[in-house]
Design a protein around this motif. Structure first.
Motif, mmCIF file in Angstrom:
data_model
loop_
_atom_site.group_PDB
_atom_site.id
_atom_site.type_symbol
_atom_site.label_atom_id
_atom_site.label_comp_id
_atom_site.label_asym_id
_atom_site.label_seq_id
_atom_site.Cartn_x
_atom_site.Cartn_y
_atom_site.Cartn_z
ATOM 1 N N SER A 145 0.827 -1.204 0.000
ATOM 2 C CA SER A 145 0.000 0.000 0.000
ATOM 3 C C SER A 145 0.864 1.258 0.000
ATOM 4 O O SER A 145 0.569 2.228 -0.730
ATOM 5 N N GLN A 146 1.933 1.254 0.800
ATOM 6 C CA GLN A 146 2.822 2.410 0.841
ATOM 7 C C GLN A 146 3.514 2.622 -0.505
ATOM 8 O O GLN A 146 3.672 3.745 -0.967
ATOM 9 N N THR A 151 2.312 1.751 -3.395
ATOM 10 C CA THR A 151 1.298 2.274 -4.313
ATOM 11 C C THR A 151 1.076 3.766 -4.076
ATOM 12 O O THR A 151 0.938 4.552 -5.028
ATOM 13 N N ASN A 152 1.052 4.151 -2.810
ATOM 14 C CA ASN A 152 0.881 5.574 -2.490
ATOM 15 C C ASN A 152 2.046 6.411 -3.016
ATOM 16 O O ASN A 152 1.840 7.535 -3.502
ATOM 17 N N LYS A 185 1.770 9.310 -5.690
ATOM 18 C CA LYS A 185 2.279 10.631 -5.321
ATOM 19 C C LYS A 185 3.137 11.203 -6.440
ATOM 20 O O LYS A 185 2.983 12.379 -6.827
#
Length: 325
Positions: free
Chosen positions: A254-255, A257-258, A262
């Motif tokens: 998830s990080q 993907t973020n 970004k």
């Protein structure tokens, strides 16, 4: 295949093969009958010789039983299970199942394939008459103890692989990590389904009041029960570690993907004003109010070029000051 181990009043350990000794031994003798790769004919020989209950023999014909202990008058029928890994890899986890008839002076073990723990006790009993003299219940304790203790190295392998998985997940998670996490979780569930009821079996053996389980041997069964308790606690701890590894994997993905979103958002934000500038100067009008013949102006062309060069730089500096990059 039948093999028979017996000790008499003279203290000598004797081995037999064949069907003539498939029966309870005389008074003062202790007999161990081991059956490997059983079939209907062999089970019928056991029924005829020992008068075992048909339900117990029916369980011996199908090796998919849950660990249990059942009392049939003059003997106990016990199902014990263990695990072994082939090739030293946890992926090749295999269940071992042993069916045991425990009487006052005899032990009958039935299994579909070779069991190293049982073979080790057999070899030890062949060379040690005092071991046989301690009784059939003590022989079963030795087998159960070796089967249970064989789970500790397997759990050590699981723990080592879990630690390796955690390092990989935290550094660079891969899709293969997720599949391996679920495989390990399934294997731990399998071990728990077997060893949790087996702990209840050993607890029952420590409480049963029968002439063919001595008080001295019950103390040894308590030791095996303690080992099973430790093993079940280790399984639960490893399951918690697997859950943590799964959460770490999902969090890392998830990080990641973020972070990707970004950077893509920043790129879109940088190109948004450039799109406006290029679109404005690309209008299909020969004249604008206040700017006659603007399409042929070198000055406006340089203004557009300078804006296209300055705007991204200014926006990136602004993003860095805001700690967005």
């Amino acid at each position: 295949m039948f093999r028979i181990l017996e000790i008499g009043t003279d203290g000598l350990v004797v081995t037999h093969q064949g069907k003539e000794h498939i029966a309870p031994p005389p008074e003062g003798f202790i007999r161990w009958v081991d059956v490997t790769a059983q079939d209907e004919a062999q089970l019928e020989v056991l029924r005829t010789g020992f008068q075992f209950h048909p339900l117990a023999l029916e369980d011996c014909a199908h090796f998919d039983q849950r660990p249990k202990v059942e009392e049939y008058g003059s003997y106990l029928f016990i199902v014990t299970q263990g695990f072994v890994v082939e090739g030293g890899s946890v992926e090749n986890l295999k269940i071992l199942e042993l069916h045991t008839f425990l009487g006052s002076n005899y032990l009958v073990t039935v299994h579909s394939e070779g069991i190293d723990a049982l073979d080790a006790v057999w070899k030890r009993a062949v060379g040690d008459g005092l071991l046989m003299r301690r009784g059939a219940d003590f022989l079963y304790y030795l087998i159960a103890d070796r089967l249970v203790d064989g789970n500790f190295p397997i759990l050590d392998l699981v723990t080592e692989e879990l630690e390796s998985l955690e390092e990989e997940v935290l550094s660079e998670p891969q899709r293969e990590n997720l599949s391996r996490i679920f495989e390990l979780k399934q294997q731990l569930v399998c071990m728990r389904k077997v060893l949790s009821p087996q702990r209840d079996v050993l607890a029952a053996l420590t409480r049963l009041d029968h002439p063919y389980i001595s008080n001295r041997t019950q103390h040894y069964f308590r030791d095996v029960y303690d080992h099973l308790t430790r093993i079940n606690e280790s399984i639960e701890a490893n399951r918690d570690l697997l859950s943590n590894a799964l959460e770490a994997y999902l969090s890392s993905v998830s990080q990641r993907t973020n972070e990707i979103m970004k950077h893509l958002t920043i790129m879109s934000a940088v190109f948004l004003p450039l799109t406006f500038v290029v679109g404005f100067f690309g209008q299909n009008f020969h004249t604008l109010i206040g700017l006659p013949q603007w399409m042929e102006s070198n000055g406006l062309m340089w203004v557009m070029i300078i804006l296209c060069a300055i705007i991204p730089v200014v926006m990136i500096i602004w993003f860095k000051r805001r700690n967005w990059v």
